[in-house]
Design a protein around this motif. Sequence first.
Motif, PDB file in Angstrom:
ATOM      1  N   THR A  62      11.283 -35.566   2.577  1.00  0.00           N
ATOM      2  CA  THR A  62      12.328 -34.550   2.679  1.00  0.00           C
ATOM      3  C   THR A  62      13.610 -35.130   3.256  1.00  0.00           C
ATOM      4  O   THR A  62      14.710 -34.897   2.723  1.00  0.00           O
ATOM      5  CB  THR A  62      11.840 -33.386   3.556  1.00  0.00           C
ATOM      6  N   LEU A  63      13.499 -35.876   4.346  1.00  0.00           N
ATOM      7  CA  LEU A  63      14.687 -36.460   4.966  1.00  0.00           C
ATOM      8  C   LEU A  63      15.353 -37.478   4.053  1.00  0.00           C
ATOM      9  O   LEU A  63      16.594 -37.562   3.987  1.00  0.00           O
ATOM     10  CB  LEU A  63      14.301 -37.114   6.293  1.00  0.00           C
ATOM     11  N   THR A  88      17.627 -36.343  13.316  1.00  0.00           N
ATOM     12  CA  THR A  88      18.182 -35.334  12.415  1.00  0.00           C
ATOM     13  C   THR A  88      19.310 -34.587  13.117  1.00  0.00           C
ATOM     14  O   THR A  88      19.134 -34.073  14.228  1.00  0.00           O
ATOM     15  CB  THR A  88      17.088 -34.335  11.987  1.00  0.00           C
ATOM     16  N   ASP A  89      20.473 -34.532  12.486  1.00  0.00           N
ATOM     17  CA  ASP A  89      21.602 -33.828  13.086  1.00  0.00           C
ATOM     18  C   ASP A  89      21.511 -32.332  12.774  1.00  0.00           C
ATOM     19  O   ASP A  89      20.703 -31.881  11.964  1.00  0.00           O
ATOM     20  CB  ASP A  89      22.934 -34.399  12.603  1.00  0.00           C
ATOM     21  N   ASN A  90      22.368 -31.556  13.418  1.00  0.00           N
ATOM     22  CA  ASN A  90      22.315 -30.103  13.274  1.00  0.00           C
ATOM     23  C   ASN A  90      22.661 -29.650  11.858  1.00  0.00           C
ATOM     24  O   ASN A  90      22.130 -28.636  11.380  1.00  0.00           O
ATOM     25  CB  ASN A  90      23.257 -29.433  14.279  1.00  0.00           C
ATOM     26  N   ALA A  91      23.551 -30.381  11.184  1.00  0.00           N
ATOM     27  CA  ALA A  91      23.897 -30.012   9.820  1.00  0.00           C
ATOM     28  C   ALA A  91      22.687 -30.127   8.893  1.00  0.00           C
ATOM     29  O   ALA A  91      22.439 -29.266   8.042  1.00  0.00           O
ATOM     30  CB  ALA A  91      25.043 -30.888   9.307  1.00  0.00           C
ATOM     31  N   THR A  92      21.903 -31.187   9.073  1.00  0.00           N
ATOM     32  CA  THR A  92      20.697 -31.358   8.272  1.00  0.00           C
ATOM     33  C   THR A  92      19.638 -30.344   8.664  1.00  0.00           C
ATOM     34  O   THR A  92      18.923 -29.813   7.808  1.00  0.00           O
ATOM     35  CB  THR A  92      20.141 -32.783   8.433  1.00  0.00           C
ATOM     36  N   ARG A  93      19.529 -30.057   9.955  1.00  0.00           N
ATOM     37  CA  ARG A  93      18.552 -29.062  10.403  1.00  0.00           C
ATOM     38  C   ARG A  93      18.830 -27.701   9.768  1.00  0.00           C
ATOM     39  O   ARG A  93      17.895 -26.972   9.433  1.00  0.00           O
ATOM     40  CB  ARG A  93      18.601 -28.930  11.931  1.00  0.00           C
ATOM     41  N   SER A  94      20.099 -27.392   9.608  1.00  0.00           N
ATOM     42  CA  SER A  94      20.446 -26.091   9.021  1.00  0.00           C
ATOM     43  C   SER A  94      20.076 -25.999   7.553  1.00  0.00           C
ATOM     44  O   SER A  94      20.047 -24.907   6.989  1.00  0.00           O
ATOM     45  CB  SER A  94      21.950 -25.837   9.195  1.00  0.00           C
ATOM     46  N   ALA A 121      19.884 -38.860   0.547  1.00  0.00           N
ATOM     47  CA  ALA A 121      20.376 -39.284  -0.764  1.00  0.00           C
ATOM     48  C   ALA A 121      21.369 -38.280  -1.322  1.00  0.00           C
ATOM     49  O   ALA A 121      22.382 -38.651  -1.932  1.00  0.00           O
ATOM     50  CB  ALA A 121      19.206 -39.478  -1.720  1.00  0.00           C
ATOM     51  N   GLN A 122      21.083 -36.997  -1.118  1.00  0.00           N
ATOM     52  CA  GLN A 122      22.008 -35.969  -1.600  1.00  0.00           C
ATOM     53  C   GLN A 122      23.332 -36.024  -0.850  1.00  0.00           C
ATOM     54  O   GLN A 122      24.400 -35.831  -1.432  1.00  0.00           O
ATOM     55  CB  GLN A 122      21.367 -34.590  -1.450  1.00  0.00           C
ATOM     56  N   ALA A 123      23.264 -36.292   0.471  1.00  0.00           N
ATOM     57  CA  ALA A 123      24.495 -36.369   1.255  1.00  0.00           C
ATOM     58  C   ALA A 123      25.320 -37.591   0.879  1.00  0.00           C
ATOM     59  O   ALA A 123      26.558 -37.561   0.930  1.00  0.00           O
ATOM     60  CB  ALA A 123      24.157 -36.399   2.743  1.00  0.00           C
ATOM     61  N   ALA A 124      24.656 -38.681   0.473  1.00  0.00           N
ATOM     62  CA  ALA A 124      25.360 -39.908   0.124  1.00  0.00           C
ATOM     63  C   ALA A 124      25.858 -39.918  -1.308  1.00  0.00           C
ATOM     64  O   ALA A 124      26.701 -40.740  -1.665  1.00  0.00           O
ATOM     65  CB  ALA A 124      24.445 -41.116   0.346  1.00  0.00           C
TER      66      ALA A 124
END
Length: 475
Positions: A431-432, A101-107, A437-440
């Motif tokens: 969740t991930l 998980t990258d920091n953008a997703t963690r946020s 899916a939302q990011a894509a």
Amino acid sequence: MKGDPNFRDNLLAELRNSRLWLDRLVVASFALAAGLAVVLFTLLADWAGELFLDLHDTWRWAPLIWTPALCGLIVWLMQSWLKGAGGSGPPQIIAAIDPDTDNATRSKLASLRISAAKIVAVTGGILAGLSMGRQGPSVQIAAGIMYSARRFLSAKSAIKPRELLIAGGAAGIAAAFNTPLGGIVFAVEELNRKVEQRSSGLMLSGIVLAGLVAISVFGNLSYFGRIRAEAVGWGVVLPTVLVTLLCGLLGGLLARLLIASAAGVPTRVCAFQRKHPIRFAMLCGLAVGVINVVTAGSVSGGGHEHTRELLNSAQSDLPVLWTWLKFVATWLSAWSGVPGGLFAPSLSMGASIGGDVAHFLAPDYHVVLIALGMAAFLGAVTQAPITAMIIVMEMVDGYDLVLGLMACAMAASLISRMVSRPLFATMADITLARLAAQAAAPVSPEPASAVATPAAATPAPAPASSQTDPRDPAA
């Protein structure tokens, strides 16, 4: 001997590194802030639960209107103002801790804003009379606050964002249950199965500081009060086996239902929820309201009042039936989309099963069977038996039941694994997957006018979930 540490040199190096001490001060400050947030959340949640019971006592039929109306309002707020607040808490932090998980997703899973939104949403759910606890959400609340400390650490700091999340999550569960050992074991067993030495020190610091804040406000008391168990004998063996079997099967069934409703299985009910999330939340709230009317409000919140009555009177007003009503209310409360925890309801259902078995088979061992049932059901739902055993052990006044708690939690967890996948880990994967899916998903450009926007450009709504917010949980 060559290679041994030099105390004087190491001490001088520590004292001269001012940035290192500043980083430690930052972490300590945020750990204290996490403890204060959990204390504030606890006070708000308890106030909300008492207010709902007062409303029910004033007008018995109030939950039929109050609960669905407030459920609909909370889900609407989550769509507009409280984005990212969905879910029970631990799955979101497990997803944030994932190494991929990258920091953008963690946020999108942990931040100060999400922590504040979580407090508001869960307090609203408890005020509505839903069957939910505050301990699971405390994990995400504390982790979000600790994760925010990364902004103030030096660029060369050895403290990683994942370590802050682990420390915050452990501190949250420790402060919420007032069980420091439970926080440590939860971090190792659920949040991160491979804790490095540096992470363990940071985790312990967070637990100590957050725990001190909780103890200074509430004293050295547990959520259900101190449980003093009777002396045990061979007569408790068969009832214990029955309690463990029932808790394992029912806890596994609850976990399986929660996963299925979160994943959005292809049924008409889930299709209706995706299309009309607010209406669906109100229908779930109405069903829970009916159950609250039947049980005089005892299924609301974590159900700890019912557990305390069992411990004091050794009998329930609704033997056997209460457990099933609490089971249904907990499932519907989670499925409604209103965020809430599962720890306290699981402990209450386990206590109820233990009390029912004691009522019919072993009345002399009712406190023992209640304690064993709590550990067994929590171990079955979370499939984290060591955490379940430690949490309940720290509630028990004495160590006579330690081996029994371990055996029941382990056995119930094994039975649950035959029924369901691990709840928190599976919910974290869901969740991930949704965030990916939302990011894509393609984003439509801003239209020049409303007339110029093609209908096909509007993306379809994401599936609703009982444990994760169906909307984009932007940080």
